[in-house]
Design an enzyme around this catalytic site. Structure first.
Site: not given
Ligand code: GRF
Length: 208
Positions: A14, A16, A94, A109, A111, A181
């Site tokens: 977690g 992010n 998903l 999202n 990546h 990120e």
């Protein structure tokens, strides 16, 4: 759009989520986190949410007899907590077409590479950085993108380059990418908070 009311879906530590939350607390992002949901009951992200007095919920397909029942529950939880935007912050599952349809162009999202390179099946976590190094890339990066029905496919909102250094290991590269990120996820959310994103076809345009 009204004020961003986020539902964070995550499966792991977690970091992010933590970065986004810190930016909200420091008033660098005008948004609120309504709930954190994880498919993994032991995920660090749930602990982080609890510590910050944010509702934390373990919700897994395994708790339901069918994918449809899971979707129904997830949608009702999202509705009840007032979430109008979904943030996938290291979510390893998903989302179904039903959920994506219900939150069309309101699911982001992140990546840890420059999509469409190094995305898709098997490209998660350290595997992404191993593949980047194995290819001999000089540059990699971060993609924050809208989520559509295809895996790692929705329109990019922000892509940021990160250099690959000659002595990088997958771990050192992952660390450098993660630092970026933590910046760009908030930047992308801010664009939505400020109503500056316009979707045309499969592309997202940013209004200055
Ligand atoms: C990040 O590297 C993100 O790009 C990927 O999953 C990882 C999640 O890390 N989708 P954290 O749980 O936010 O620390």
């Amino acid at each position: 759009m009204n004020k961003l009311k986020l539902a964070i879906l995550a499966s792991g530590r977690g970091s992010n989520f933590e970065a986004i939350l810190t930016n909200i607390q420091q008033k660098k992002l005008d948004a609120a986190v309504q709930i954190v949901i994880s498919n993994n009951s032991k995920a660090g992200v749930l602990e982080l949410a609890r510590k910050n007095d944010i509702p934390a919920m373990h919700l897994s397909h395994r708790q339901f007899d069918s994918p449809e029942q899971f979707d129904e529950k997830l949608l009702s939880v999202l509705k009840e907590c007032g979430a109008n935007f979904i943030v996938l912050a290291g979510y390893m599952k998903l989302l179904s077409a039903k959920i994506i349809g219900a939150y069309r162009n309101r699911i982001l999202n992140i990546h840890p590479a420059l999509l469409p390179s190094f995305g898709g099946k098997g490209m998660y976590g350290i595997h992404v950085h191993e593949a980047v190094l194995a290819y001999g890339c000089k540059v990699t990066g971060v993609t924050v993108h809208l989520v559509d029905e295809k895996f790692d496919h929705g329109a990019p909102i922000i892509q940021r380059c990160v250099p690959v250094l000659s002595d990088d290991t997958p771990q050192t590269l992952a660390q450098r990418v993660l630092g970026v990120e933590h910046q760009v996820f908030t930047e992308a959310l801010r664009l939505f908070a400020e109503n500056r994103i316009e979707i045309r076809g499969r592309s997202a345009f940013i209004h200055q």
